[in-house]
Motif scaffolding. Structure first.
Motif: not given
Length: 227
Positions: A169-174
């Protein structure tokens, strides 16, 4: 027990041979648990996520989800299970670009046959839960990546699912947005949500209360994180 897998195998044909992706998977998840399934690329974790989420069915073995024998379900029944029992959160958000935040969140309720008035009210409430009550009319291109993931989480929880299933769920986030999203998952768990998170990242897995490790299609218990 919300989720119980016993002797799960998943095979795929490759020419005249067969590739064994998952091998004798045994997994139990209790109501209210926060579990991370961690493994490297190619370990079988995505295939396992698809089985847990009823997006695919095992080649053999038994999978019970909230008392339902998934292996005996028709495609229509599987679709109903996905709509009513599981909330999905994906790395890429999967929001419809032309719809507002509240319209994206309300979509599962539309498919479930909920009236427009009720689904709008419930969608707004879900957006409040993730801290986006001031962004209900914004489209995805008007939101940051972290805000888009919050909309996706609101969509996942709007139907009060038995299981919240999150794939990287955080793979595309800074890093800052990722930290905020993991804090939100912690709040949802504290409020009673059952969460299964799929990840390759140990720092993300450590937010869960229990870790299972998958490697070469085989699942084994890791350790309690102490969270």
């Amino acid at each position: 027990m919300i989720l119980e897998m016993n002797g799960i195998y998943k095979d795929y044909p490759l020419g005249k041979s067969v590739v064994h992706i998952l091998k004798d998977i045994h997994l139990q998840v209790e109501e209210g648990e926060y579990l991370a399934i961690m493994g490297p690329s190619g370990s079988g974790k995505t295939t396992l996520m698809n089985l847990i989420g009823c997006l695919d069915v095992p080649t053999s073995g038994k999978y019970m989800l909230d008392g339902i024998d998934v292996g005996s379900c028709t495609d229509n029944q599987l679709a109903e299970i996905r709509n009513q029992k599981i909330g999905f959160v994906f790395q890429s958000f999967n929001l419809l670009p032309k719809l507002s935040a509240v319209e994206n969140v309300a979509l599962p309720l539309l498919y479930a046959g909920v009236s427009k008035k009720e689904r709008t009210a419930r969608a707004i409430e879900a957006l409040k839960t993730v801290g986006l009550e001031e962004r209900v009319s914004f489209r995805p291109d008007q939101l940051s990546g972290g805000q888009c993931q919050r909309v996706a989480i609101a969509r996942a929880i709007v139907g009060n699912p038995k299981l919240l299933l999150a794939d990287e769920p955080t793979g595309a986030l800074d890093s800052t947005s990722g930290k905020q999203i993991m804090e939100l998952f912690g709040q949802l768990h504290a409020a009673g949500s059952t969460i299964v998170m799929i990840t390759h990242d140990r720092s993300i897995a450590d937010h869960a209360h229990r870790i299972c490790l998958i490697h070469d299609g085989m699942l084994k218990e890791g350790e309690d994180t102490g969270e």
